[in-house]
Design an enzyme around this catalytic site. Structure first.
Site, PDB file in Angstrom:
ATOM      1  N   HIS A   1      46.137  32.574  39.526  1.00 28.84           N
ATOM      2  CA  HIS A   1      46.620  33.609  40.083  1.00 28.84           C
ATOM      3  C   HIS A   1      46.317  34.591  38.927  1.00 28.84           C
ATOM      4  CE1 HIS A   1      48.269  36.982  42.393  1.00 28.84           C
ATOM      5  NE2 HIS A   1      47.617  36.347  43.312  1.00 28.84           N
TER       6      HIS A   1
ATOM      7  N   GLU B   1      43.004  43.150  49.430  1.00 32.41           N
ATOM      8  CA  GLU B   1      42.531  42.097  48.102  1.00 32.41           C
ATOM      9  C   GLU B   1      41.315  41.937  47.921  1.00 32.41           C
ATOM     10  OE1 GLU B   1      44.793  38.649  49.470  1.00 32.41           O
ATOM     11  OE2 GLU B   1      46.304  39.526  49.525  1.00 32.41           O
TER      12      GLU B   1
ATOM     13  N   ARG C   1      38.389  31.141  45.682  1.00 31.63           N
ATOM     14  CA  ARG C   1      38.832  30.974  47.132  1.00 31.63           C
ATOM     15  C   ARG C   1      38.812  32.519  46.843  1.00 31.63           C
ATOM     16  NH1 ARG C   1      44.241  32.095  48.777  1.00 31.63           N
ATOM     17  NH2 ARG C   1      44.883  32.403  46.920  1.00 31.63           N
TER      18      ARG C   1
ATOM     19  N   ARG D   1      39.905  37.442  41.895  1.00 30.82           N
ATOM     20  CA  ARG D   1      40.915  36.797  40.748  1.00 30.82           C
ATOM     21  C   ARG D   1      40.449  35.831  39.670  1.00 30.82           C
ATOM     22  NH1 ARG D   1      44.260  33.706  45.760  1.00 30.82           N
ATOM     23  NH2 ARG D   1      45.450  35.735  46.180  1.00 30.82           N
TER      24      ARG D   1
ATOM     25  N   HIS E   1      46.954  28.304  40.853  1.00 27.59           N
ATOM     26  CA  HIS E   1      47.546  29.229  41.457  1.00 27.59           C
ATOM     27  C   HIS E   1      46.822  28.088  43.037  1.00 27.59           C
ATOM     28  CE1 HIS E   1      48.722  31.267  44.844  1.00 27.59           C
ATOM     29  NE2 HIS E   1      47.914  32.051  45.649  1.00 27.59           N
TER      30      HIS E   1
END
Length: 528
Positions: free
Chosen positions: A238, A114, A381, A285, A346
């Site tokens: 997100h 990811e 994060r 992100r 998110h």
């Protein structure tokens, strides 16, 4: 109800703590709604752990620190990363059916990749990891005789020393007052130690991938009781939530980009991420969300396209069966056509300040998971570190309670909830109106890109609403909706306060008035 340990929240953090405590102690777990309604069950992507040959703890730590824009606590990052493989092993023993490479489930764990990760290190259960983890933890908790699971308990406030029948100002936490969704009665739940595992504050925003109950309850309760809160300005958006006017809040996991999905401007057909970052769609992100936001605003779009249709159809269906089936039911075949996506709130990276044991500022109160600021995430994060944090800190809190049990005295007599001076509400429209207004101005003024003027406008609206909601709260019997509205407003105030305090752009906090990043990385710590 009195128990040895009270846990508020039935997700990954809460149930991990419960299972680690139950061999020695009587544990009560309160859920706000059904036992499986929290954010854990919604997590699609997976859990990050160093398991691939050639990967190292140091690499995972570095990736986490880079994503967190230097604001992480390195010692906490090391603690969490180094405990990740053991957490995966425990979940396997509980029966979580992680995807494997070999036939018949006999091979090594299948690892996906990811954004922000330099290696494949995401273990997963297809695209429904959270649901599988939630089921396994709940099954184990239900089978344990020392764990009592109580659904439909909406926590109102912490019961502290000031609620003792013999008043004390010590600030000790003895449990919570909670309203029963079924009966409307307010129950007092007390314990020697209390753990908040209440999740984040995503529903403060108009568009969010979080479940309906993510209204910042634990953060707001801890703040009102006197605990410090930090870094609430770092609200992760997100990049890819399904754009659909009928079905809202459906997340398209980052793993779609990890397995080759491309972001395309639907008007021009141009793939825009390689122009902006060498990592393209695998950038962190915050970078991807801002890029999509810029494309949408510049060209007046409703959405951008996420396209994985160039990959073999069997590959796409095999990796993302739940997403494929959901989209097919909406008339979108992701093996043949792109998916319309927009950014959505998110994850809450800030929260209640805790140490490496999950201890808060308040005696007797611990916290774990998304409601906390542990030092793991910093200013952003890293993907799939969130469930991991729940397992590590749920266990850490349990271990600290067990090691210090002799110092955790049983609760004294606590005053019951007083409803003698309130009436049933005859103005429910006030709750609906204020709820909608908070979420809309937070989205417009405190979203992906911010300015001081927008933040000040949000602060003005919060001040206008505070007296109105306080008056309403003081006049009418509490209901779940009223409790959530009160917590939403409190959480919104904390987010705006932190955002106005940070005069730089770092990680998830991007402001046009202070676009540079300061040389020194400092937490935004709010003291009640």
């Amino acid at each position: 109800m009195t128990s040895d340990v009270l846990i508020v929240g039935s997700g990954a953090a809460g149930l991990t703590a419960a299972l680690n405590l139950a061999e020695r102690f009587r544990v009560t777990v309160l859920a706000k709604g059904a036992l499986d309604e929290g954010s854990t069950a919604w997590a699609q992507g997976g859990i990050a752990a160093v398991l691939e040959p050639g990967d190292t703890f140091e690499s995972h730590i570095d990736d986490t620190m880079i994503a967190g824009a230097g604001l992480n606590d390195r010692a906490i990052v090391e603690l969490v990363v180094e405990n990740a493989p053991a957490s995966i092993e425990r979940l396997q023993r509980l029966g979580v059916p992680f995807a494997t490479e070999g036939p018949n489930g006999n091979g090594a764990l299948h690892l996906t990749r990811e954004g922000g990760h330099s290696h494949r290190r995401i273990v997963h259960v297809d695209d429904a990891t959270g649901w599988a983890v939630q089921e396994a933890l709940l099954k184990a908790a239900r089978a344990h005789p020392n764990i009592t699971l109580v659904p439909d308990q909406v926590a109102i406030d912490l019961a502290t020393s000031r609620h003792e029948q013999r008043y004390s100002g010590a600030g000790r936490v003895w449990g919570v007052y909670a309203v029963d969704r079924g009966t409307g009665a307010v129950n007092l739940h007390t314990a020697n130690a209390t753990i908040l595992a209440t999740g984040g504050a995503g529903r403060t925003y108009l568009f969010s991938t979080a479940p309906r109950g993510a209204t910042g309850d634990g953060i707001a309760m801890a703040w009102r009781a006197g605990a410090r809160v930090a870094n609430m300005e770092f609200m992760q958006f997100h990049p890819t939530c399904l754009y659909n006017l009928e079905v809202k809040n459906f997340l398209i996991t980052e793993a779609v980009r990890g397995e080759g999905g491309r972001l395309i401007n639907p008007r021009t057909g141009h793939r825009f991420m390689p122009d902006l970052d060498l990592r393209a769609e695998l950038a962190p992100r915050d970078v991807v969300a801002r890029a999509i936001d810029a494309e949408i605003k510049r060209d007046g779009l409703d959405y951008v396209h996420l396209d994985i249709s160039h990959m073999p159809a069997e590959f796409v269906r095999g990796h993302f069966p739940n997403i494929h089936d959901k989209l097919l039911g909406l008339g979108i075949d992701m093996t043949r056509e792109p998916i319309p996506v927009v950014p959505a709130q998110h994850y809450t990276c800030g929260g209640i300040m805790v140490d490496r044991h999950g201890l808060t500022d308040l005696p007797g109160l611990y916290a774990a998971g998304e409601c906390t600021q542990s030092g793991l995430h910093g200013a952003n994060r890293l993907a799939s570190n969130s469930l991991l944090e729940c397992f590590v800190f749920g266990e850490a809190a349990a271990d600290h309670i067990a090691a210090h049990w002799d110092s955790l005295s049983p609760p004294p007599p606590i005053r019951p909830w007083d409803e003698s001076r309130v009436a049933d509400s005859d103005e429910e429209v006030v709750i609906k109106q204020n709820w909608t207004e908070i979420r809309r101005f937070m989205w417009n003024y405190v979203g992906i890109v911010r300015t001081t003027k927008r933040l000040e406008r949000a602060r003005t609206r919060i001040r206008m609403m505070t007296d109105e909601i306080a008056d309403y709260y003081g006049s009418f019997r509490v209901t779940p909706d009223l409790i959530e509205l009160r917590n939403l407003l409190q959480t919104a105030e904390l987010i705006v306060h932190c955002a106005l305090h940070r005069h730089e752009s770092r990680g998830l906090h991007y402001t046009l008035d202070y676009p540079a990043t300061s040389p020194e990385a400092e937490d935004t710590i709010l003291i009640p």
